[in-house]
Scaffold this motif. Structure first.
Motif, PDB file in Angstrom:
ATOM      1  N   THR A  20      -4.111   7.990  -1.665  1.00 50.25           N
ATOM      2  CA  THR A  20      -5.178   7.006  -1.393  1.00 50.25           C
ATOM      3  C   THR A  20      -5.964   7.311  -0.126  1.00 50.25           C
ATOM      4  O   THR A  20      -7.105   6.887   0.023  1.00 50.25           O
ATOM      5  CB  THR A  20      -4.587   5.592  -1.224  1.00 50.25           C
ATOM      6  N   ARG A  22      -5.248   6.026   2.621  1.00 52.11           N
ATOM      7  CA  ARG A  22      -5.159   4.789   3.422  1.00 52.11           C
ATOM      8  C   ARG A  22      -3.940   4.784   4.341  1.00 52.11           C
ATOM      9  O   ARG A  22      -3.879   4.009   5.280  1.00 52.11           O
ATOM     10  CB  ARG A  22      -5.019   3.577   2.485  1.00 52.11           C
ATOM     11  N   GLU A 133      -1.880  -4.031  -0.997  1.00 55.35           N
ATOM     12  CA  GLU A 133      -2.094  -4.970  -2.117  1.00 55.35           C
ATOM     13  C   GLU A 133      -2.923  -6.171  -1.654  1.00 55.35           C
ATOM     14  O   GLU A 133      -3.857  -6.591  -2.345  1.00 55.35           O
ATOM     15  CB  GLU A 133      -0.715  -5.443  -2.616  1.00 55.35           C
ATOM     16  N   GLU A 136      -6.540  -5.063  -0.933  1.00 55.98           N
ATOM     17  CA  GLU A 136      -7.278  -4.801  -2.179  1.00 55.98           C
ATOM     18  C   GLU A 136      -7.665  -6.096  -2.888  1.00 55.98           C
ATOM     19  O   GLU A 136      -8.608  -6.127  -3.674  1.00 55.98           O
ATOM     20  CB  GLU A 136      -6.449  -3.911  -3.116  1.00 55.98           C
TER      21      GLU A 136
END
Length: 279
Positions: A20, A22, A133, A136
């Motif tokens: 990702t 991230r 999570e 997002e």
């Protein structure tokens, strides 16, 4: 809003997390017989375990410096989070807090928050995933913090190791009563308190029985299993970890189970053959 998550290197990253872009690692440094090993992508578990097996000294670890955390907090991201080893077991959390303060002095204000995992290894992994999570889903910075802190409050960590010597010699078992003699092949089933201190849940003769006991303890304490992602990390014993997964699935229906190899710090403390569960 853009974000990134920095996880100290006691926490394992899945392949998906790495892809990702991230998630970033703040490496700890391991030391075996004066030889220093940076716990980053170059970590070679097999070589490390060989060195430890040959060494007469207890291996040690040192946490990332405040300056390295400060540098990790730099970037274009609006929200920056760090997840560290339990503050009761390592200086990594305090180092990250100091790094945040240094960042503010050097570069000015930014939304940075440091989570004390009160866990280790895959406990950190699951916390990092929870942060992503929440982000997002479009939560605000404060909503992410509140949701993830509540998640940490509800998380449990368990482990069974072939040997507790490294933890004991590095002062990580303070407050525990004397553990059963290893000559009897007694394997303690260990866990963590809500404060992140290591405790003993029980014990069994031999590793197989201890793993069964650990699985039973996980199942006993697991609430709303169908909503939970469970993570298992192992030090050089994939088959053993798969066996634990199989035992768990026979007793409980969870959302997902992930299995990861331990990184350097977890390998140092779990030793060859150790298994850790977080949920």
């Amino acid at each position: 809003m853009s974000y990134k998550v920095i996880v100290d290197s006691c926490g394992e990253l899945t392949q998906n997390m790495k892809k990702t872009g991230r998630f970033f690692t703040a490496p700890l440094v391991l030391e075996v017989d004066g030889h220093q090993i940076v716990d980053d992508e170059s970590f070679d578990q097999a070589d490390f375990l060989r060195r430890v097996a040959k060494s007469s000294e207890c291996p040690k670890s040192s946490c990332p410096s405040p300056e390295s955390y400060m540098e990790a907090f730099r970037g274009e991201e609006d929200h920056v989070y760090a997840v560290t080893l339990s503050a009761e077991l390592s200086g990594s959390y305090n180092s990250a807090v100091l790094g945040k303060n240094l960042y503010y002095e050097e570069y000015g204000e930014k939304k940075i928050y440091i989570f004390n995992s009160r866990s280790a290894s895959v406990g950190e992994t699951l916390i990092a995933q929870k942060i992503a999570e929440c982000e997002e889903k479009g939560m605000s910075f404060q909503e992410v913090i509140d949701t993830v802190e509540a998640y940490i409050d509800g998380q449990n960590t368990y482990f069974v190791l072939e040997s507790l010597e490294t933890l004991r010699k590095n002062g990580r078992l303070t407050g525990l009563k004397a553990l059963a003699a290893t000559v009897l092949n007694i394997k303690p089933v260990m866990g963590a308190t809500k404060q992140g201190v290591i405790i003993q849940h029980g014990q069994a003769r031999g590793i197989k029985k201890a793993l069964v006991k650990m699985v039973d303890k996980v199942v006993e304490e697991l609430k709303n299993p169908e909503e939970k992602i469970l993570a298992i990390s192992h030090c050089n014993c994939r088959e053993r970890a798969e066996g634990v997964k199989k035992m768990l699935l026979e007793k409980v229906n969870v959302k997902e189970i992930i299995i990861l190899d331990t990184r350097g710090v977890s390998s140092l403390y779990a030793n060859d053959g150790g298994v850790i569960i977080a949920v």
